[in-house]
Design a protein around this motif. Structure first.
Motif, PDB file in Angstrom:
ATOM      1  N   UNK A 191      13.715  14.486  37.228  1.00 12.55           N
ATOM      2  CA  UNK A 191      14.844  14.863  38.082  1.00 12.55           C
ATOM      3  C   UNK A 191      14.735  14.140  39.416  1.00 12.55           C
ATOM      4  N   UNK A 192      15.815  13.494  39.843  1.00 14.16           N
ATOM      5  CA  UNK A 192      15.884  12.871  41.157  1.00 14.16           C
ATOM      6  C   UNK A 192      15.121  11.570  41.302  1.00 14.16           C
ATOM      7  N   UNK A 193      14.690  10.972  40.201  1.00  9.08           N
ATOM      8  CA  UNK A 193      13.914   9.730  40.261  1.00  9.08           C
ATOM      9  C   UNK A 193      14.833   8.507  40.201  1.00  9.08           C
ATOM     10  N   UNK A 194      14.507   7.497  41.000  1.00  6.42           N
ATOM     11  CA  UNK A 194      15.279   6.252  41.017  1.00  6.42           C
ATOM     12  C   UNK A 194      14.338   5.061  41.016  1.00  6.42           C
ATOM     13  N   UNK A 195      14.755   4.005  40.331  1.00  8.13           N
ATOM     14  CA  UNK A 195      14.030   2.737  40.386  1.00  8.13           C
ATOM     15  C   UNK A 195      14.751   1.832  41.365  1.00  8.13           C
ATOM     16  N   UNK A 196      14.007   1.260  42.293  1.00  7.81           N
ATOM     17  CA  UNK A 196      14.612   0.469  43.370  1.00  7.81           C
ATOM     18  C   UNK A 196      14.189  -0.996  43.262  1.00  7.81           C
ATOM     19  N   UNK A 197      15.177  -1.870  43.364  1.00  4.71           N
ATOM     20  CA  UNK A 197      14.912  -3.308  43.296  1.00  4.71           C
ATOM     21  C   UNK A 197      15.182  -4.008  44.623  1.00  4.71           C
ATOM     22  N   UNK A 198      15.800  -3.277  45.579  1.00  4.39           N
ATOM     23  CA  UNK A 198      16.119  -3.868  46.868  1.00  4.39           C
ATOM     24  C   UNK A 198      16.337  -2.766  47.897  1.00  4.39           C
ATOM     25  N   UNK A 199      16.627  -3.153  49.140  1.00  3.88           N
ATOM     26  CA  UNK A 199      16.817  -2.182  50.226  1.00  3.88           C
ATOM     27  C   UNK A 199      17.985  -1.241  49.947  1.00  3.88           C
ATOM     28  N   UNK A 200      19.063  -1.742  49.414  1.00  2.00           N
ATOM     29  CA  UNK A 200      20.224  -0.894  49.132  1.00  2.00           C
ATOM     30  C   UNK A 200      19.853   0.204  48.136  1.00  2.00           C
TER      31      UNK A 200
END
Length: 361
Positions: A191-200
């Motif tokens: 729950x609430x997890x995100x994978x980030x590839x950049x600042x945005x």
């Protein structure tokens, strides 16, 4: 006489629906020749509702959403022993609680503390183990102290982030880089997890994760296979075979776990004997470092170079049809009903051990 088990489920948590699925599966699998089962439902508002003793199969989770008007109880009523009926049995007594609560207000030591005060045996981890197992930051701090290899991580409190968001983002970029994962510190089931590839992505992920907790953790992305192992026991834990998760999405998210089932589970996973022994020993080390008992699922990454990183432990893994934990034990030779029976017995044994402790007043 049958052991009287109270199955506790629902709760004030984003994982309320997951808990219902788990409870349905356990209630249908438990051996009715050995156990009497009483459903105890916690509504999303926190109301406790005690149902009638289970006599048949639960065909739909909606059956488990008990109405609170007539059967609402106070939690302290769980250890009330009613006067024996003419049959000689105490209808209101529960011998052991099986808490199938996921997430905050259930898997984090709060309910476990209540059951300790009520002096009722319960399945699974105690107050301390549940609390540190739920808080990913505390868990990883203890892993580090135990010498377990894991991904680099940083963490933030919501108020600190609000005061200087730019500094938070820069710290992530400097210490971890991209890609990275942003997670609520105290939540499960992805729950609430995100994978980030950049600042945005990172900025959006902070906002999303802080919806679920005041503290978040950011981890470097480890490129590797997702390997899991089951552990059961008290002072002498034992391990299952290992399994591998092959998500068809970028990572094993909530939908993949509980809704679409669009994930391949490979059991047993193809690992070398040396890799298995490493994973097993790391799982047991984590189990002891967090002072766990009863059951846990330990999650790892295995890189192409054969390096093993521990990711996290789950102190109340799901028992849904898509869940890895019971499948691991099935392939180890322990059937679902037998697994439930073992966990109940471990709960009773641990409770009996506590009763031997003498306090001086």
């Amino acid at each position: 006489m049958k052991i009287r088990v109270g199955v506790l489920y629902g709760g004030k948590s984003p994982e309320h629906k997951v808990s219902l699925q788990t409870a349905k599966a356990v209630m249908n699998a438990i051996d009715k020749e050995k156990f009497d089962v009483t459903p105890i439902y916690i509504t999303t508002e926190g109301q406790w509702v005690k149902g009638e003793r289970l006599t048949g199969e639960v065909k739909d989770v909606k059956q488990l959403e008990l109405k609170s008007e007539a059967n609402a109880i106070l939690p302290v009523a769980l250890n009330k022993t009613e006067s024996p009926a003419t049959t000689g049995e105490s209808e209101g007594t529960i011998d052991v609680i099986f808490p199938l609560l996921h997430g905050p207000n259930g898997e984090d030591g709060t309910v476990q503390g209540l059951l300790e005060l009520l002096n009722i045996p319960y399945v699974g981890n105690g107050v301390l183990g549940s609390a540190v197992g739920m808080d990913k930051v505390m868990m990883k701090n203890l892993f580090a102290q135990a010498g377990l290899q894991q991904a680099k991580y940083v963490w933030f409190i919501k108020n600190d982030w609000k005061e200087n968001a730019e500094a938070a983002y820069e710290k992530v970029e400097k210490e971890l880089g991209y890609p990275c994962f942003v997670k609520p510190a105290n939540a499960g089931s992805s729950v609430g997890i995100s994978k980030c590839k950049n600042r945005q992505d990172l900025e959006a992920a902070f906002i999303e994760a802080f919806k679920y907790d005041r503290k978040i953790i950011i981890e470097e992305a480890i490129v590797g296979r997702e390997i899991e192992i089951g552990v059961i026991g008290n002072d002498k834990p034992i391990c299952s075979v290992v399994g591998e998760i092959v998500p068809k999405k970028e990572f094993y998210d909530y939908q993949a776990k509980y809704e679409d089932g669009d994930t391949e589970l490979i059991i047993p996973a193809e690992v070398t004997e040396e890799q298995y022994e490493t994973i097993k020993q790391m799982a047991i080390t984590a189990f002891k470092a967090l002072d766990l008992c009863g059951l846990v699922r330990a999650d790892f990454f295995l890189t192409k170079d054969g390096v093993v990183y521990i990711n996290e432990v789950n102190t109340m893994p799901g028992f849904t049809p898509f869940s890895m934990f019971p499948l691991l034990w099935k392939h180890t030779g322990v059937s679902y009903p037998e697994l439930i029976e073992r966990l109940v017995q471990l709960a009773i044994e641990r409770h009996q051990e506590k009763q031997t402790i003498t306090y001086t007043f």
